[in-house]
Design an enzyme around this catalytic site. Structure first.
Site, mmCIF file in Angstrom:
data_model
loop_
_atom_site.group_PDB
_atom_site.id
_atom_site.type_symbol
_atom_site.label_atom_id
_atom_site.label_comp_id
_atom_site.label_asym_id
_atom_site.label_seq_id
_atom_site.Cartn_x
_atom_site.Cartn_y
_atom_site.Cartn_z
ATOM 1 N N CYS A 112 2.227 55.869 60.277
ATOM 2 C CA CYS A 112 2.611 57.243 59.934
ATOM 3 C C CYS A 112 3.287 57.286 58.560
ATOM 4 O O CYS A 112 2.627 57.132 57.547
ATOM 5 C CB CYS A 112 3.454 57.854 61.039
ATOM 6 S SG CYS A 112 3.653 59.649 60.870
ATOM 7 N N HIS A 220 -0.177 57.207 65.846
ATOM 8 C CA HIS A 220 0.997 56.608 66.488
ATOM 9 C C HIS A 220 0.600 55.676 67.644
ATOM 10 O O HIS A 220 0.845 55.986 68.808
ATOM 11 C CB HIS A 220 1.936 57.699 66.998
ATOM 12 C CG HIS A 220 2.724 58.356 65.912
ATOM 13 N ND1 HIS A 220 3.917 57.851 65.442
ATOM 14 C CD2 HIS A 220 2.448 59.458 65.175
ATOM 15 C CE1 HIS A 220 4.357 58.633 64.465
ATOM 16 N NE2 HIS A 220 3.493 59.611 64.283
ATOM 17 N N GLU A 222 2.050 53.066 68.569
ATOM 18 C CA GLU A 222 3.227 52.520 69.252
ATOM 19 C C GLU A 222 3.590 53.304 70.510
ATOM 20 O O GLU A 222 4.132 52.731 71.460
ATOM 21 C CB GLU A 222 4.425 52.476 68.281
ATOM 22 C CG GLU A 222 5.207 53.762 68.103
ATOM 23 C CD GLU A 222 4.504 54.856 67.316
ATOM 24 O OE1 GLU A 222 4.971 56.010 67.351
ATOM 25 O OE2 GLU A 222 3.489 54.554 66.656
#
Length: 250
Positions: A112, A220, A222
């Protein structure tokens, strides 16, 4: 061998009338549970950090997302109020770490804000409020209280044939959770575009001349790294690259 360690540059946040150095738990958890790595959180300082002394003590660099944006002056643009919020201490911490990690061949995953920092660090530029451009979708995070809803996987990116990402995610469409209002405009000369959104927005890059793993993604992974197969595959690939680098040091 002991679990390797990655550095995660912190953000500056304001709580209880004072400044805090902070990293969202989702990045630390993904590194631990999907990459099998420990993390050191690196204080965000406008001056005083020494990139090589930090990198001497770690085996990888994980550059996280953030609610703040890279300051436009760092890529030759005039800053507007709408381009913020900014975090000059994060900029001053992350960009030198990115450059030195690449020079030293230290594995890096940039997410990001991280992919935007990677592009700026290598001479690229960013576009703001991309949802206002003709033909570009609204990639912004939904304004909802439920984070699982906000980070829901809701669009495809197209992984390029023969790219670094294709090696562990496969080529073609991959569903992701891309949440941003800025994106790469001019791609830095050393970066190769790895994936595009269906509206043409750059969603992933790799460093062409990198000595090791050096990938940036705009989405994203994660957040769903423990349960989503492509997200986990990306963190597993990063973890393996970090272990190889750590073993080479040993």
């Amino acid at each position: 061998m002991p679990r390797p360690i990655v550095a995660i540059p912190a953000d500056i946040r304001k709580f209880d009338g004072t400044s805090w150095h902070s990293v969202q738990t989702q990045y630390v958890n993904a590194a631990l549970k999907a990459s099998d790595l420990m993390s050191f959180l690196i204080p965000a300082l406008e001056e005083g950090n020494h990139p090589d002394l930090i990198l001497d003590r770690v085996d990888g660099l994980l550059v996280s997302g953030s609610a703040t944006n890279v300051h436009p002056s760092l890529y030759g643009a005039q800053a507007r109020d709408s381009d913020g919020p900014f975090d000059p201490a994060r900029d001053a911490t992350s960009l030198p770490l990115i450059r030195r990690a690449l020079e030293r061949g230290i594995p890096m995953l940039a997410i990001c804000r991280g992919i935007q920092e990677l592009n700026v660090a290598l001479g690229g530029t960013l576009a703001s409020e991309i949802q206002d451009q003709p033909g570009i979708w609204d990639h912004r995070k939904p304004d909802v209280p439920d984070r699982d809803v906000a980070y829901a996987i809701r669009q495809n990116v197209i992984i390029a044939e023969g790219s670094c990402l294709a090696g562990f995610l496969g080529a073609g469409p991959v569903p992701v959770n891309s949440l941003h209002r800025q994106a790469i405009s001019k791609t830095a000369p050393r970066l190769q575009v790895e994936a595009l959104a269906e509206d043409g927005t750059i969603e992933a890059v790799s460093v062409i001349d990198a000595k090791g793993f050096a990938v940036g993604v705009q989405w994203h992974p994660e957040y769903w790294a423990e349960t989503d197969k492509p997200s986990r595959a990306l963190f597993e690939a990063f973890g393996e690259a970090v272990r190889v680098y750590a073993a080479s040091k040993a």
